[in-house]
Design a protein around this motif. Structure first.
Motif, short mmCIF file in Angstrom:
data_model
loop_
_atom_site.label_atom_id
_atom_site.label_comp_id
_atom_site.label_asym_id
_atom_site.label_seq_id
_atom_site.Cartn_x
_atom_site.Cartn_y
_atom_site.Cartn_z
N MET A 36 -1.49 -26.09 24.37
CA MET A 36 -1.07 -26.82 25.65
C MET A 36 -1.72 -25.83 26.67
SD MET A 36 0.24 -29.24 26.73
CE MET A 36 1.32 -30.01 27.70
N ARG A 37 -1.90 -24.52 26.62
CA ARG A 37 -2.42 -23.83 27.30
C ARG A 37 -4.01 -24.01 27.49
NH1 ARG A 37 -0.70 -17.78 26.41
NH2 ARG A 37 -1.72 -17.54 28.57
N VAL A 38 -4.73 -24.39 26.46
CA VAL A 38 -6.08 -24.80 26.32
C VAL A 38 -6.33 -26.04 27.07
CG1 VAL A 38 -7.96 -25.37 24.91
CG2 VAL A 38 -6.79 -23.37 24.52
N THR A 39 -5.51 -27.00 26.88
CA THR A 39 -5.57 -28.26 27.30
C THR A 39 -5.30 -28.19 29.03
OG1 THR A 39 -4.49 -29.47 25.63
CG2 THR A 39 -4.50 -30.59 27.72
N GLN A 40 -4.35 -27.35 29.40
CA GLN A 40 -4.26 -27.13 30.90
C GLN A 40 -5.39 -26.34 31.65
OE1 GLN A 40 -0.18 -25.44 31.52
NE2 GLN A 40 0.74 -27.36 30.87
N ALA A 41 -5.85 -25.48 30.75
CA ALA A 41 -6.97 -24.81 31.42
C ALA A 41 -8.30 -25.88 31.46
CB ALA A 41 -7.44 -23.64 30.50
N VAL A 42 -8.51 -26.81 30.81
CA VAL A 42 -9.61 -27.58 30.58
C VAL A 42 -9.20 -28.45 32.04
CG1 VAL A 42 -10.50 -29.67 29.37
CG2 VAL A 42 -10.16 -27.45 28.37
N PHE A 43 -8.12 -29.00 32.22
CA PHE A 43 -7.62 -29.70 33.10
C PHE A 43 -8.01 -29.11 34.67
CE2 PHE A 43 -4.72 -30.97 36.32
CZ PHE A 43 -5.06 -32.31 36.82
N GLY A 44 -7.85 -27.81 34.65
CA GLY A 44 -8.09 -27.08 35.87
C GLY A 44 -9.53 -26.70 35.86
N ILE A 45 -10.34 -26.63 35.13
CA ILE A 45 -11.76 -26.43 34.87
C ILE A 45 -12.40 -27.81 35.51
CG2 ILE A 45 -13.81 -26.28 33.56
CD1 ILE A 45 -12.19 -24.01 32.15
N LEU A 46 -11.73 -28.96 35.06
CA LEU A 46 -12.31 -30.37 35.38
C LEU A 46 -12.18 -30.66 36.92
CD1 LEU A 46 -11.17 -32.64 32.53
CD2 LEU A 46 -13.48 -32.15 32.90
N LEU A 47 -11.04 -30.10 37.54
CA LEU A 47 -10.75 -30.07 38.95
C LEU A 47 -11.78 -29.32 39.68
CD1 LEU A 47 -6.77 -29.81 39.08
CD2 LEU A 47 -8.32 -31.68 39.57
N LEU A 48 -11.95 -27.99 39.14
CA LEU A 48 -12.87 -27.16 39.70
C LEU A 48 -14.38 -27.73 39.65
CD1 LEU A 48 -11.94 -23.64 38.45
CD2 LEU A 48 -11.82 -24.22 40.86
N GLY A 49 -14.76 -28.35 38.54
CA GLY A 49 -16.06 -29.08 38.50
C GLY A 49 -16.10 -30.15 39.36
N TRP A 50 -15.22 -30.95 39.59
CA TRP A 50 -15.08 -32.10 40.59
C TRP A 50 -15.42 -31.53 41.84
CZ3 TRP A 50 -12.45 -33.29 44.99
CH2 TRP A 50 -12.74 -34.86 45.33
N SER A 51 -14.68 -30.58 42.31
CA SER A 51 -14.83 -30.22 43.70
C SER A 51 -16.34 -29.37 43.73
CB SER A 51 -13.92 -29.04 43.83
OG SER A 51 -14.05 -27.75 43.19
#
Length: 63
Positions: A36-51
């Motif tokens: 779950m921590r890995v999944t949430q970290a990937v979500f945060g990285i996706l947000l950073l990538g989008w920005s």
């Protein structure tokens, strides 16, 4: 003029949120399952990538 300023505000807001999300998941979330921590970290990285992608598009004038 206003549209461009609001676009930059949204990009900065999402990038900041993504960075904070990754930081909280890595350092403060001790009780979640590792997957779950890995999944949430990937979500945060996706947000950073989008920005970052949107910021580059704004700088190059493609947005």
């Amino acid at each position: 003029m206003w549209q461009r300023g609001l676009n930059w505000a949204a990009i900065i807001l999402v990038g900041t949120f993504g960075l904070m999300w990754v930081g909280i998941v890595i350092y403060a979330d001790e009780f979640s399952a590792p997957w779950m921590r890995v999944t949430q970290a990937v979500f945060g990285i996706l947000l950073l990538g989008w920005s970052v992608q949107k910021a580059i598009a704004m700088i190059l004038g493609k947005a």
